[in-house]
Design a protein around this motif. Structure first.
Motif, PDB file in Angstrom:
ATOM      1  N   ARG A  76      62.591  51.114  60.368  1.00  0.00           N
ATOM      2  CA  ARG A  76      62.364  51.773  59.091  1.00  0.00           C
ATOM      3  C   ARG A  76      61.499  53.012  59.318  1.00  0.00           C
ATOM      4  N   THR A  77      61.565  53.952  58.397  1.00  0.00           N
ATOM      5  CA  THR A  77      60.685  55.113  58.426  1.00  0.00           C
ATOM      6  C   THR A  77      59.402  54.758  57.685  1.00  0.00           C
ATOM      7  N   ALA A  78      58.263  54.862  58.371  1.00  0.00           N
ATOM      8  CA  ALA A  78      56.972  54.491  57.790  1.00  0.00           C
ATOM      9  C   ALA A  78      56.257  55.725  57.259  1.00  0.00           C
ATOM     10  N   ILE A  79      55.834  55.666  55.996  1.00  0.00           N
ATOM     11  CA  ILE A  79      55.114  56.765  55.350  1.00  0.00           C
ATOM     12  C   ILE A  79      53.768  56.251  54.867  1.00  0.00           C
ATOM     13  N   VAL A  80      52.683  56.908  55.299  1.00  0.00           N
ATOM     14  CA  VAL A  80      51.362  56.586  54.758  1.00  0.00           C
ATOM     15  C   VAL A  80      51.302  57.149  53.339  1.00  0.00           C
ATOM     16  N   ALA A  81      51.162  56.270  52.349  1.00  0.00           N
ATOM     17  CA  ALA A  81      51.284  56.702  50.961  1.00  0.00           C
ATOM     18  C   ALA A  81      49.944  56.888  50.259  1.00  0.00           C
ATOM     19  N   ASP A  82      48.974  56.013  50.501  1.00  0.00           N
ATOM     20  CA  ASP A  82      47.649  56.214  49.917  1.00  0.00           C
ATOM     21  C   ASP A  82      46.678  55.163  50.430  1.00  0.00           C
ATOM     22  N   ASN A  83      45.456  55.304  50.004  1.00  0.00           N
ATOM     23  CA  ASN A  83      44.412  54.312  50.272  1.00  0.00           C
ATOM     24  C   ASN A  83      43.858  53.884  48.921  1.00  0.00           C
ATOM     25  N   LEU A  84      44.045  52.614  48.597  1.00  0.00           N
ATOM     26  CA  LEU A  84      43.593  52.077  47.314  1.00  0.00           C
ATOM     27  C   LEU A  84      42.196  51.500  47.492  1.00  0.00           C
ATOM     28  N   VAL A  85      41.288  51.825  46.572  1.00  0.00           N
ATOM     29  CA  VAL A  85      39.928  51.294  46.631  1.00  0.00           C
ATOM     30  C   VAL A  85      39.650  50.474  45.374  1.00  0.00           C
ATOM     31  N   GLY A  86      38.917  49.369  45.566  1.00  0.00           N
ATOM     32  CA  GLY A  86      38.593  48.477  44.460  1.00  0.00           C
ATOM     33  C   GLY A  86      37.101  48.439  44.192  1.00  0.00           C
ATOM     34  N   TRP A  87      36.736  48.355  42.909  1.00  0.00           N
ATOM     35  CA  TRP A  87      35.340  48.337  42.477  1.00  0.00           C
ATOM     36  C   TRP A  87      35.116  47.121  41.579  1.00  0.00           C
ATOM     37  N   LYS A  88      33.857  46.646  41.538  1.00  0.00           N
ATOM     38  CA  LYS A  88      33.551  45.430  40.784  1.00  0.00           C
ATOM     39  C   LYS A  88      32.202  45.561  40.093  1.00  0.00           C
ATOM     40  N   LEU A  89      32.115  44.995  38.896  1.00  0.00           N
ATOM     41  CA  LEU A  89      30.882  44.989  38.105  1.00  0.00           C
ATOM     42  C   LEU A  89      30.620  43.576  37.608  1.00  0.00           C
ATOM     43  N   ALA A  90      29.392  43.089  37.806  1.00  0.00           N
ATOM     44  CA  ALA A  90      28.997  41.819  37.201  1.00  0.00           C
ATOM     45  C   ALA A  90      28.791  42.046  35.703  1.00  0.00           C
ATOM     46  N   THR A  91      29.479  41.251  34.900  1.00  0.00           N
ATOM     47  CA  THR A  91      29.394  41.420  33.452  1.00  0.00           C
ATOM     48  C   THR A  91      27.938  41.316  32.983  1.00  0.00           C
ATOM     49  N   GLY A  92      27.535  42.283  32.164  1.00  0.00           N
ATOM     50  CA  GLY A  92      26.169  42.323  31.664  1.00  0.00           C
ATOM     51  C   GLY A  92      25.253  43.220  32.463  1.00  0.00           C
ATOM     52  N   LYS A  93      25.752  43.773  33.585  1.00  0.00           N
ATOM     53  CA  LYS A  93      24.934  44.616  34.447  1.00  0.00           C
ATOM     54  C   LYS A  93      25.263  46.100  34.328  1.00  0.00           C
ATOM     55  N   GLY A  94      26.158  46.452  33.422  1.00  0.00           N
ATOM     56  CA  GLY A  94      26.528  47.853  33.275  1.00  0.00           C
ATOM     57  C   GLY A  94      25.405  48.690  32.696  1.00  0.00           C
ATOM     58  N   ARG A  95      25.363  49.962  33.099  1.00  0.00           N
ATOM     59  CA  ARG A  95      24.376  50.899  32.552  1.00  0.00           C
ATOM     60  C   ARG A  95      24.956  51.503  31.273  1.00  0.00           C
TER      61      ARG A  95
END
Length: 268
Positions: A76-95
């Motif tokens: 198959r032809t391989a194409i680098v498409a992107d880099n996905l990043v994930g973020w997380k917040l503990a509920t009640g700790k948001g500014r």
């Protein structure tokens, strides 16, 4: 793909993608390996070889850097498409942001036409993995975001509207969200161009956090392409922490690009 697929699933997740197949006119399969999975490269190669789709969209943890070299050895032809990043917040700790300006309010509903218009405005110039693949029409990719948002609002949506004018209320932004694996995940969100840079996005995050808290959910999660630094700055300002990095690779059936170029008159 959901947070479960890229962060929590214990095994390789492989399935056809009928919506993308119908949208782009080529058969598409999705394969993912989560950050929590102990799956090995041999498991992934077996899943890819078992696929007969024109395009396999593969996601796997970015720390498994040696995998891509092996993917280029497939038929198959391989194409680098992107880099996905994930973020997380503990509920009640948001500014929390300051109170909303007078005339603005958060609501738990948005009309289909209003949502389509906001997605088109907010995501028109958004870079995504589809744009790396010559087989995928960028305009159809945008339509896919509109379709995705339309499905997501069935699970939940928090929207921001301006009711201070003399005419009909005007929608300014939205976040769609759902619950899976004990976390609240917002899948799509944004503020329309005319209201960007005014601090309103933080109010959508606060609304999302409040709704997670009301359901007893302990964490809020989200993902985006690594190049989308603007929204990641907003997440960091609010209190989210980066917890996940995932590569996206498109694996195209060998010869498909050449055949496509001839069909479009792009080859000799």
């Amino acid at each position: 793909m959901s947070w479960h697929d890229v962060a929590l699933a214990p095994d390789v997740v492989a399935a056809p993608s009928p919506r993308e197949t119908a949208r782009f006119g080529v058969t598409v399969d999705r394969i993912s390996v989560s950050a929590a999975s102990a799956a090995k490269l041999t498991d992934v190669l077996e899943a890819v070889r078992s696929s007969t789709a024109d395009v396999v969209i593969l996601r796997y943890p970015a720390d498994r850097m040696r995998w891509f070299a092996a993917l280029t050895e497939l038929d198959r032809t391989a194409i680098v498409a992107d880099n996905l990043v994930g973020w997380k917040l503990a509920t009640g700790k948001g500014r929390r942001p300051p109170p909303l300006p007078r005339g603005l309010e958060l609501v738990d509903f948005v009309g289909a036409a209003e949502l389509d218009a906001m997605v088109a405005d907010a995501f028109r110039d958004y870079g995504n993995h589809y744009l790396a693949d010559p087989l995928f029409d960028p305009a159809l990719a945008l339509a896919g975001y509109q379709e995705w948002a339309g499905r997501e609002i069935e699970s939940g949506v928090v929207a921001l509207r301006d009711v201070g004018g003399r005419g009909e209320p005007v929608m300014l932004g939205f976040l769609t969200y759902g619950e899976a694996g004990g976390v609240a995940e917002f899948a799509l969100g944004g503020v329309v161009p005319g209201a960007q840079g005014t601090g309103l996005y933080a109010h959508l995050l606060a609304g999302m956090e409040d709704r997670a808290a009301s359901r007893g959910i302990g964490s809020v999660v989200c993902t985006t392409q690594s190049r989308n630094t603007r929204v990641q700055r907003r997440w960091a300002d609010y209190g989210f922490k980066p917890v996940l990095s995932v590569f996206t690779v498109h694996l195209l059936r060998r010869g498909l690009l050449g055949e496509g170029a001839e069909a479009r008159g792009g080859g000799p």
